[in-house]
Design a protein around this motif. Structure first.
Motif, PDB file in Angstrom:
ATOM      1  N   LYS A 131       0.821  -1.197   0.000  1.00  0.00           N
ATOM      2  CA  LYS A 131       0.000   0.000   0.000  1.00  0.00           C
ATOM      3  C   LYS A 131       0.861   1.255   0.000  1.00  0.00           C
ATOM      4  O   LYS A 131       0.578   2.220  -0.736  1.00  0.00           O
ATOM      5  CB  LYS A 131      -0.920  -0.003   1.225  1.00  0.00           C
ATOM      6  CG  LYS A 131      -1.870   1.187   1.292  1.00  0.00           C
ATOM      7  CD  LYS A 131      -2.761   1.096   2.512  1.00  0.00           C
ATOM      8  CE  LYS A 131      -3.697   2.293   2.596  1.00  0.00           C
ATOM      9  NZ  LYS A 131      -4.567   2.220   3.802  1.00  0.00           N
ATOM     10  N   ASP A 132       1.901   1.251   0.815  1.00  0.00           N
ATOM     11  CA  ASP A 132       2.792   2.407   0.871  1.00  0.00           C
ATOM     12  C   ASP A 132       3.505   2.610  -0.458  1.00  0.00           C
ATOM     13  O   ASP A 132       3.704   3.741  -0.908  1.00  0.00           O
ATOM     14  CB  ASP A 132       3.830   2.220   1.984  1.00  0.00           C
ATOM     15  CG  ASP A 132       3.178   2.192   3.366  1.00  0.00           C
ATOM     16  OD1 ASP A 132       2.082   2.764   3.500  1.00  0.00           O
ATOM     17  OD2 ASP A 132       3.778   1.617   4.286  1.00  0.00           O
ATOM     18  N   LEU A 133       3.884   1.494  -1.098  1.00  0.00           N
ATOM     19  CA  LEU A 133       4.565   1.590  -2.389  1.00  0.00           C
ATOM     20  C   LEU A 133       3.643   2.184  -3.440  1.00  0.00           C
ATOM     21  O   LEU A 133       4.043   3.040  -4.228  1.00  0.00           O
ATOM     22  CB  LEU A 133       5.063   0.218  -2.821  1.00  0.00           C
ATOM     23  CG  LEU A 133       5.825   0.161  -4.154  1.00  0.00           C
ATOM     24  CD1 LEU A 133       7.072   1.027  -4.072  1.00  0.00           C
ATOM     25  CD2 LEU A 133       6.190  -1.270  -4.504  1.00  0.00           C
ATOM     26  N   ARG A 134       2.387   1.726  -3.445  1.00  0.00           N
ATOM     27  CA  ARG A 134       1.427   2.260  -4.419  1.00  0.00           C
ATOM     28  C   ARG A 134       1.196   3.751  -4.185  1.00  0.00           C
ATOM     29  O   ARG A 134       1.136   4.533  -5.129  1.00  0.00           O
ATOM     30  CB  ARG A 134       0.109   1.499  -4.334  1.00  0.00           C
ATOM     31  CG  ARG A 134       0.143   0.110  -4.958  1.00  0.00           C
ATOM     32  CD  ARG A 134      -1.265  -0.419  -5.173  1.00  0.00           C
ATOM     33  NE  ARG A 134      -1.984  -0.547  -3.919  1.00  0.00           N
ATOM     34  CZ  ARG A 134      -1.999  -1.639  -3.170  1.00  0.00           C
ATOM     35  NH1 ARG A 134      -1.309  -2.710  -3.557  1.00  0.00           N
ATOM     36  NH2 ARG A 134      -2.672  -1.688  -2.040  1.00  0.00           N
ATOM     37  N   SER A 135       1.051   4.134  -2.902  1.00  0.00           N
ATOM     38  CA  SER A 135       0.799   5.544  -2.613  1.00  0.00           C
ATOM     39  C   SER A 135       1.988   6.421  -2.987  1.00  0.00           C
ATOM     40  O   SER A 135       1.825   7.587  -3.333  1.00  0.00           O
ATOM     41  CB  SER A 135       0.480   5.710  -1.114  1.00  0.00           C
ATOM     42  OG  SER A 135       1.604   5.347  -0.323  1.00  0.00           O
ATOM     43  N   VAL A 137       4.304   5.526  -5.414  1.00  0.00           N
ATOM     44  CA  VAL A 137       4.590   5.421  -6.845  1.00  0.00           C
ATOM     45  C   VAL A 137       3.462   5.981  -7.697  1.00  0.00           C
ATOM     46  O   VAL A 137       3.693   6.465  -8.804  1.00  0.00           O
ATOM     47  CB  VAL A 137       4.875   3.943  -7.213  1.00  0.00           C
ATOM     48  CG1 VAL A 137       5.061   3.789  -8.716  1.00  0.00           C
ATOM     49  CG2 VAL A 137       6.109   3.444  -6.479  1.00  0.00           C
ATOM     50  N   ALA A 138       2.243   5.924  -7.181  1.00  0.00           N
ATOM     51  CA  ALA A 138       1.083   6.345  -7.976  1.00  0.00           C
ATOM     52  C   ALA A 138       1.208   7.778  -8.501  1.00  0.00           C
ATOM     53  O   ALA A 138       0.954   8.030  -9.678  1.00  0.00           O
ATOM     54  CB  ALA A 138      -0.202   6.183  -7.162  1.00  0.00           C
ATOM     55  N   PRO A 139       1.577   8.772  -7.668  1.00  0.00           N
ATOM     56  CA  PRO A 139       1.718  10.130  -8.217  1.00  0.00           C
ATOM     57  C   PRO A 139       2.749  10.210  -9.332  1.00  0.00           C
ATOM     58  O   PRO A 139       2.541  10.925 -10.321  1.00  0.00           O
ATOM     59  CB  PRO A 139       2.146  10.957  -6.991  1.00  0.00           C
ATOM     60  CG  PRO A 139       1.672  10.176  -5.811  1.00  0.00           C
ATOM     61  CD  PRO A 139       1.804   8.745  -6.210  1.00  0.00           C
ATOM     62  N   TYR A 140       3.846   9.487  -9.174  1.00  0.00           N
ATOM     63  CA  TYR A 140       4.882   9.507 -10.215  1.00  0.00           C
ATOM     64  C   TYR A 140       4.355   8.887 -11.500  1.00  0.00           C
ATOM     65  O   TYR A 140       4.559   9.433 -12.593  1.00  0.00           O
ATOM     66  CB  TYR A 140       6.105   8.747  -9.717  1.00  0.00           C
ATOM     67  CG  TYR A 140       7.165   8.541 -10.787  1.00  0.00           C
ATOM     68  CD1 TYR A 140       8.002   9.577 -11.173  1.00  0.00           C
ATOM     69  CD2 TYR A 140       7.294   7.307 -11.419  1.00  0.00           C
ATOM     70  CE1 TYR A 140       8.960   9.398 -12.155  1.00  0.00           C
ATOM     71  CE2 TYR A 140       8.256   7.116 -12.404  1.00  0.00           C
ATOM     72  CZ  TYR A 140       9.080   8.149 -12.766  1.00  0.00           C
ATOM     73  OH  TYR A 140      10.024   7.958 -13.741  1.00  0.00           O
ATOM     74  N   LEU A 141       3.668   7.742 -11.371  1.00  0.00           N
ATOM     75  CA  LEU A 141       3.120   7.089 -12.562  1.00  0.00           C
ATOM     76  C   LEU A 141       2.064   7.962 -13.226  1.00  0.00           C
ATOM     77  O   LEU A 141       1.989   8.024 -14.462  1.00  0.00           O
ATOM     78  CB  LEU A 141       2.527   5.732 -12.176  1.00  0.00           C
ATOM     79  CG  LEU A 141       3.526   4.676 -11.676  1.00  0.00           C
ATOM     80  CD1 LEU A 141       2.792   3.393 -11.298  1.00  0.00           C
ATOM     81  CD2 LEU A 141       4.588   4.390 -12.725  1.00  0.00           C
TER      82      LEU A 141
END
Length: 205
Positions: A131-135, A137-141
Protein backbone atom coordinates in the motif's frame (compact mmCIF):
# COMPACT_ATOMS: atom_id res chain seq x y z
CA UNK A 1 52.33 16.16 30.05
CA UNK A 2 50.27 17.80 27.27
CA UNK A 3 47.01 16.16 26.34
CA UNK A 4 45.01 16.19 23.12
CA UNK A 5 42.58 18.76 24.49
CA UNK A 6 45.20 21.41 23.84
CA UNK A 7 44.38 21.21 20.12
CA UNK A 8 41.31 23.39 20.58
CA UNK A 9 43.02 25.74 23.04
CA UNK A 10 42.65 29.45 22.46
CA UNK A 11 39.06 29.26 21.26
CA UNK A 12 37.90 30.93 24.46
CA UNK A 13 34.72 28.86 24.71
CA UNK A 14 33.75 25.28 25.19
CA UNK A 15 32.30 23.55 22.13
CA UNK A 16 28.86 22.08 22.62
CA UNK A 17 28.30 18.49 21.65
CA UNK A 18 25.57 17.29 19.28
CA UNK A 19 23.48 16.08 22.23
CA UNK A 20 23.43 19.60 23.74
CA UNK A 21 22.59 21.15 20.36
CA UNK A 22 19.77 18.65 19.90
CA UNK A 23 18.37 19.64 23.30
CA UNK A 24 18.62 23.31 22.38
CA UNK A 25 16.85 22.70 19.08
CA UNK A 26 13.99 21.12 21.00
CA UNK A 27 13.52 24.26 23.16
CA UNK A 28 10.68 26.58 22.09
CA UNK A 29 11.85 29.40 19.85
CA UNK A 30 15.34 27.98 19.33
CA UNK A 31 16.47 27.02 15.85
CA UNK A 32 19.75 25.21 15.29
CA UNK A 33 20.65 24.82 11.64
CA UNK A 34 21.63 21.38 10.45
CA UNK A 35 24.83 22.82 8.98
CA UNK A 36 25.90 24.01 12.44
CA UNK A 37 24.83 20.70 13.96
CA UNK A 38 26.86 18.80 11.36
CA UNK A 39 29.94 20.96 11.97
CA UNK A 40 29.57 20.47 15.72
CA UNK A 41 29.33 16.71 15.27
CA UNK A 42 32.53 16.78 13.21
CA UNK A 43 34.31 18.83 15.88
CA UNK A 44 33.09 16.48 18.59
CA UNK A 45 34.28 13.50 16.60
CA UNK A 46 37.73 15.06 16.22
CA UNK A 47 37.90 15.84 19.94
CA UNK A 48 37.00 12.28 20.86
CA UNK A 49 39.43 10.93 18.28
CA UNK A 50 42.29 12.98 19.69
CA UNK A 51 41.28 12.11 23.25
CA UNK A 52 41.37 8.42 22.36
CA UNK A 53 44.90 8.87 21.06
CA UNK A 54 46.22 10.92 23.97
CA UNK A 55 49.83 11.86 24.43
CA UNK A 56 50.09 9.34 27.26
CA UNK A 57 49.04 6.50 25.00
CA UNK A 58 51.34 7.82 22.32
CA UNK A 59 54.33 7.74 24.64
CA UNK A 60 53.38 4.23 25.81
CA UNK A 61 54.00 3.07 22.25
CA UNK A 62 57.37 4.86 22.07
CA UNK A 63 58.66 4.64 25.63
CA UNK A 64 62.30 4.29 24.74
CA UNK A 65 62.26 7.26 22.36
CA UNK A 66 60.27 9.34 24.86
CA UNK A 67 62.80 8.67 27.61
CA UNK A 68 65.63 9.82 25.34
CA UNK A 69 63.84 12.75 23.61
CA UNK A 70 60.75 13.87 25.57
CA UNK A 71 60.53 17.30 23.93
CA UNK A 72 60.99 15.85 20.45
CA UNK A 73 58.30 13.27 21.22
CA UNK A 74 55.94 16.08 22.25
CA UNK A 75 56.57 18.00 19.04
CA UNK A 76 56.08 14.89 16.92
CA UNK A 77 52.81 14.14 18.69
CA UNK A 78 51.51 17.71 18.31
CA UNK A 79 52.38 17.72 14.63
CA UNK A 80 50.79 14.32 14.12
CA UNK A 81 47.54 15.39 15.78
CA UNK A 82 47.43 18.66 13.82
CA UNK A 83 48.00 16.91 10.51
CA UNK A 84 45.43 14.24 11.38
CA UNK A 85 42.77 16.84 12.18
CA UNK A 86 43.59 18.86 9.07
CA UNK A 87 43.45 15.78 6.87
CA UNK A 88 40.07 14.70 8.27
CA UNK A 89 38.62 18.21 7.97
CA UNK A 90 39.81 18.53 4.38
CA UNK A 91 38.30 15.15 3.53
CA UNK A 92 34.98 16.10 5.08
CA UNK A 93 35.05 19.45 3.27
CA UNK A 94 35.55 17.65 -0.04
CA UNK A 95 32.64 15.33 0.73
CA UNK A 96 30.44 18.32 1.58
CA UNK A 97 31.42 20.08 -1.63
CA UNK A 98 30.98 17.05 -3.89
CA UNK A 99 27.57 16.20 -2.45
CA UNK A 100 26.47 19.84 -2.11
CA UNK A 101 25.73 18.85 1.48
CA UNK A 102 25.48 22.35 2.90
CA UNK A 103 22.84 23.41 0.37
CA UNK A 104 20.91 20.18 1.01
CA UNK A 105 20.93 20.75 4.78
CA UNK A 106 19.81 24.37 4.35
CA UNK A 107 16.99 23.22 2.05
CA UNK A 108 15.99 20.62 4.64
CA UNK A 109 15.86 23.34 7.30
CA UNK A 110 13.59 25.37 5.03
CA UNK A 111 11.29 22.38 4.46
CA UNK A 112 11.03 21.72 8.18
CA UNK A 113 10.34 25.41 8.84
CA UNK A 114 7.60 25.50 6.20
CA UNK A 115 6.01 22.33 7.56
CA UNK A 116 5.44 23.98 10.95
CA UNK A 117 2.51 25.95 9.54
CA UNK A 118 0.84 22.91 8.01
CA UNK A 119 -2.28 21.73 9.76
CA UNK A 120 -2.66 18.39 8.00
CA UNK A 121 -0.80 15.46 9.57
CA UNK A 122 2.46 14.37 8.03
CA UNK A 123 2.64 11.17 6.02
CA UNK A 124 3.24 8.04 8.01
CA UNK A 125 3.72 4.49 6.72
CA UNK A 126 0.63 2.33 7.04
CA UNK A 127 2.58 -0.81 7.85
CA UNK A 128 1.55 -2.45 4.57
CA UNK A 129 4.51 -2.20 2.17
CA UNK A 130 2.39 -2.78 -0.95
CA UNK A 131 0.00 0.00 0.00
CA UNK A 132 2.79 2.41 0.87
CA UNK A 133 4.57 1.59 -2.39
CA UNK A 134 1.43 2.26 -4.42
CA UNK A 135 0.80 5.54 -2.61
CA UNK A 136 4.38 6.62 -3.24
CA UNK A 137 4.59 5.42 -6.85
CA UNK A 138 1.08 6.35 -7.98
CA UNK A 139 1.72 10.13 -8.22
CA UNK A 140 4.88 9.51 -10.21
CA UNK A 141 3.12 7.09 -12.56
CA UNK A 142 0.22 9.52 -12.97
CA UNK A 143 2.66 12.30 -13.81
CA UNK A 144 4.44 10.10 -16.33
CA UNK A 145 1.11 9.06 -17.85
CA UNK A 146 0.03 12.68 -18.25
CA UNK A 147 3.38 13.55 -19.80
CA UNK A 148 3.06 10.59 -22.18
CA UNK A 149 -0.47 11.62 -23.15
CA UNK A 150 0.74 15.14 -23.90
CA UNK A 151 3.49 13.73 -26.08
CA UNK A 152 1.03 11.49 -27.91
CA UNK A 153 -1.36 14.39 -28.48
CA UNK A 154 1.49 16.54 -29.74
CA UNK A 155 2.67 13.78 -32.06
CA UNK A 156 -0.87 13.21 -33.35
CA UNK A 157 -1.22 16.93 -34.05
CA UNK A 158 2.09 16.93 -35.91
CA UNK A 159 0.97 13.85 -37.88
CA UNK A 160 -2.27 15.60 -38.85
CA UNK A 161 -0.36 18.66 -39.98
CA UNK A 162 1.97 16.45 -42.00
CA UNK A 163 -0.97 14.59 -43.55
CA UNK A 164 -2.64 17.89 -44.46
CA UNK A 165 0.60 19.08 -46.02
CA UNK A 166 0.85 15.86 -48.05
CA UNK A 167 -2.74 16.21 -49.26
CA UNK A 168 -2.17 19.83 -50.19
CA UNK A 169 0.95 18.79 -52.10
CA UNK A 170 -1.00 16.13 -53.95
CA UNK A 171 -3.72 18.60 -54.87
CA UNK A 172 -1.15 21.07 -56.11
CA UNK A 173 0.53 18.32 -58.14
CA UNK A 174 -2.80 17.29 -59.66
CA UNK A 175 -3.51 20.92 -60.58
CA UNK A 176 -0.11 21.22 -62.21
CA UNK A 177 -0.69 18.02 -64.14
CA UNK A 178 -4.10 19.28 -65.26
CA UNK A 179 -2.59 22.59 -66.35
CA UNK A 180 0.13 20.73 -68.25
CA UNK A 181 -2.46 18.57 -70.03
CA UNK A 182 -4.54 21.63 -70.89
CA UNK A 183 -1.51 23.41 -72.31
CA UNK A 184 -0.48 20.30 -74.22
CA UNK A 185 -3.96 19.98 -75.74
CA UNK A 186 -3.98 23.67 -76.63
CA UNK A 187 -0.55 23.34 -78.26
CA UNK A 188 -1.68 20.27 -80.21
CA UNK A 189 -4.79 22.10 -81.44
CA UNK A 190 -2.69 25.08 -82.46
CA UNK A 191 -0.29 22.76 -84.25
CA UNK A 192 -3.13 21.18 -86.21
CA UNK A 193 -4.50 24.58 -87.17
CA UNK A 194 -1.07 25.63 -88.39
CA UNK A 195 -0.77 22.49 -90.50
CA UNK A 196 -4.21 23.04 -91.98
CA UNK A 197 -3.36 26.63 -92.74
CA UNK A 198 -0.13 25.64 -94.45
CA UNK A 199 -1.98 23.04 -96.46
CA UNK A 200 -4.48 25.62 -97.64
CA UNK A 201 -1.74 28.01 -98.62
CA UNK A 202 0.04 25.34 -100.63
CA UNK A 203 -3.04 24.44 -102.72
CA UNK A 204 -2.66 25.51 -106.40
CA UNK A 205 -4.74 28.42 -107.54
Amino acid sequence: MAEASSVNAGSGCEEKGPEELSQESARPGSIISRVKLFDTMVDTFLQKLVAAGSFERFTDSYKRFYELQPEMTQRIYDKFVTQLQTSIQEEISEIKAEGNLEAVLIALDAIVEESKDRKEPAWRPSGVPEKDLRSAVAPYLSQQRDALQRRVQKQEAENRQLADAVLAGRRQLEELQLQAQTRQQAWQALHREQKELLAVLKEPE
